[in-house]
Design an enzyme around this catalytic site. Structure first.
Site, PDB file in Angstrom:
ATOM      1  N   ASP A   7       0.878  -1.164   0.000  1.00 60.42           N
ATOM      2  CA  ASP A   7       0.000   0.000   0.000  1.00 60.42           C
ATOM      3  C   ASP A   7       0.915   1.214   0.000  1.00 60.42           C
ATOM      4  O   ASP A   7       2.110   1.109   0.350  1.00 60.42           O
ATOM      5  CB  ASP A   7      -0.871  -0.071   1.273  1.00 60.42           C
ATOM      6  CG  ASP A   7      -1.632   1.201   1.556  1.00 60.42           C
ATOM      7  OD1 ASP A   7      -1.510   1.715   2.684  1.00 60.42           O
ATOM      8  OD2 ASP A   7      -2.315   1.704   0.653  1.00 60.42           O
ATOM      9  N   ASP A   9       0.038   5.143   0.877  1.00 56.53           N
ATOM     10  CA  ASP A   9      -0.104   6.122   1.963  1.00 56.53           C
ATOM     11  C   ASP A   9      -0.170   5.431   3.320  1.00 56.53           C
ATOM     12  O   ASP A   9      -1.007   4.557   3.543  1.00 56.53           O
ATOM     13  CB  ASP A   9      -1.362   6.975   1.736  1.00 56.53           C
ATOM     14  CG  ASP A   9      -1.253   7.805   0.454  1.00 56.53           C
ATOM     15  OD1 ASP A   9      -2.295   8.135  -0.113  1.00 56.53           O
ATOM     16  OD2 ASP A   9      -0.130   8.089   0.011  1.00 56.53           O
TER      17      ASP A   9
HETATM   18  O1  LIG Z   1      -3.416   4.006   1.689  1.00 55.18           O
HETATM   19  P1  LIG Z   1      -3.582   4.178   0.188  1.00 55.18           P
HETATM   20  O2  LIG Z   1      -4.540   3.169  -0.415  1.00 55.18           O
HETATM   21  O3  LIG Z   1      -2.228   4.234  -0.546  1.00 55.18           O
HETATM   22  O4  LIG Z   1      -4.226   5.657  -0.054  1.00 55.18           O
HETATM   23  C1  LIG Z   1      -5.170   6.185   0.856  1.00 55.18           C
HETATM   24  C2  LIG Z   1      -5.527   7.550   0.318  1.00 55.18           C
HETATM   25  O5  LIG Z   1      -6.039   7.449  -0.977  1.00 55.18           O
HETATM   26  C3  LIG Z   1      -6.604   8.251   1.120  1.00 55.18           C
HETATM   27  O6  LIG Z   1      -7.688   7.343   1.314  1.00 55.18           O
HETATM   28  C4  LIG Z   1      -8.799   8.004   1.906  1.00 55.18           C
HETATM   29  O7  LIG Z   1      -9.848   7.060   2.053  1.00 55.18           O
HETATM   30  P2  LIG Z   1     -11.118   7.140   1.057  1.00 55.18           P
HETATM   31  O8  LIG Z   1     -10.584   6.814  -0.356  1.00 55.18           O
HETATM   32  O9  LIG Z   1     -11.654   8.550   1.130  1.00 55.18           O
HETATM   33  O10 LIG Z   1     -12.092   6.074   1.563  1.00 55.18           O
HETATM   34  C5  LIG Z   1      -8.432   8.548   3.296  1.00 55.18           C
HETATM   35  O11 LIG Z   1      -8.131   7.442   4.144  1.00 55.18           O
HETATM   36  C6  LIG Z   1      -7.195   9.452   3.207  1.00 55.18           C
HETATM   37  O12 LIG Z   1      -6.750   9.782   4.500  1.00 55.18           O
HETATM   38  C7  LIG Z   1      -6.087   8.753   2.463  1.00 55.18           C
HETATM   39  O13 LIG Z   1      -5.014   9.676   2.229  1.00 55.18           O
HETATM   40 MG   LIG Z   2      -2.704   3.299   3.367  1.00 55.90          MG
END
Ligand SMILES: O=P(O)(O)OC[C@@H](O)[C@H]1O[C@@H](OP(=O)(O)O)[C@@H](O)[C@@H](O)[C@@H]1O
Ligand SMILES: [Mg+2]
Ligand SMILES: [Zn+2]
Length: 177
Positions: A7, A9
């Site tokens: 993953d 972020d």
């Molecule tokens: O952890 P990965 O998958 O690499 O990326 C997560 C991000 O796309 C964002 O995903 C969002 O969730 P929602 O997409 O809004 O449910 C939130 O959790 C944000 O805080 C976060 O930065």
């Molecule tokens: Mg993540």
């Protein structure tokens, strides 16, 4: 092949509840770039599967996402390593796509690209959706405590999840295993 899927972020770079919306906000977690480089030099193929609903939400353009991933590749290359396939889901939660985690579509795309079997492949994440995506394709769910990992852990995780402090700890485990 030695395939590891990450993953993004909260695992490679810091995460934010306000999304990572610019290159300046894309800040590697200490030790993560080195960990990816060391794994790569030890023969591991390191791929990335990341939800990026910020695209669908209009928070940042694809060009910004591409710049973040170019930065990731450059930083790892400076350490003599390389990053494999990076797959992102640009969709929002209501778009009904097949790629947004916890659906395993991105993991399947990575497996097809490398003609690899996902069974037992470690998928490293900080959110429950990452762990569920792994389980959906018989991969090994791995939780790191960085990013949202501690919060995910506190809410309960699948029983066969392996837990590490961070990506650097995972690299130490896999390289010296
Ligand atoms: O952890 P990965 O998958 O690499 O990326 C997560 C991000 O796309 C964002 O995903 C969002 O969730 P929602 O997409 O809004 O449910 C939130 O959790 C944000 O805080 C976060 O930065
Ligand atoms: Mg993540
Ligand atoms: Zn998608």
């Amino acid at each position: 092949m030695k395939l590891l899927i990450l993953d993004r972020d909260g695992v490679i770079n810091q995460d934010s509840d306000a999304y990572i919306k610019s290159l300046d906000e894309w800040i590697p977690i200490p030790g993560s770039i080195e960990a990816i480089a060391q794994l790569s030099k030890a023969g591991w193929t390191v791929a990335v599967a990341t939800n990026q609903s910020g695209i669908a939400r209009g928070y940042y353009p694809l060009a910004t996402l591409d710049a973040m991933h170019a930065r990731l590749r450059a930083l790892v290359a400076e350490q003599g390593g390389e990053v494999g396939l990076i797959i992102h889901c640009p969709h929002g939660p209501d778009d009904g796509c097949d790629c947004r985690k916890p659906k395993p579509g991105m993991l399947r795309t990575i497996a097809a690209h490398y003609q690899a079997d996902l069974a037992g492949v470690w998928f490293v994440g900080d959110s429950k959706g990452d762990l569920e995506a792994a389980l959906a394709v018989d991969a090994q769910p791995i939780l790191v405590k960085t990013g949202k990992g501690e919060k995910t852990l506190s809410k309960g995780i699948p029983e066969n999840t392996l837990i590490f402090d961070d990506l650097a700890a995972i690299a130490r485990e896999l390289i010296h295993k």
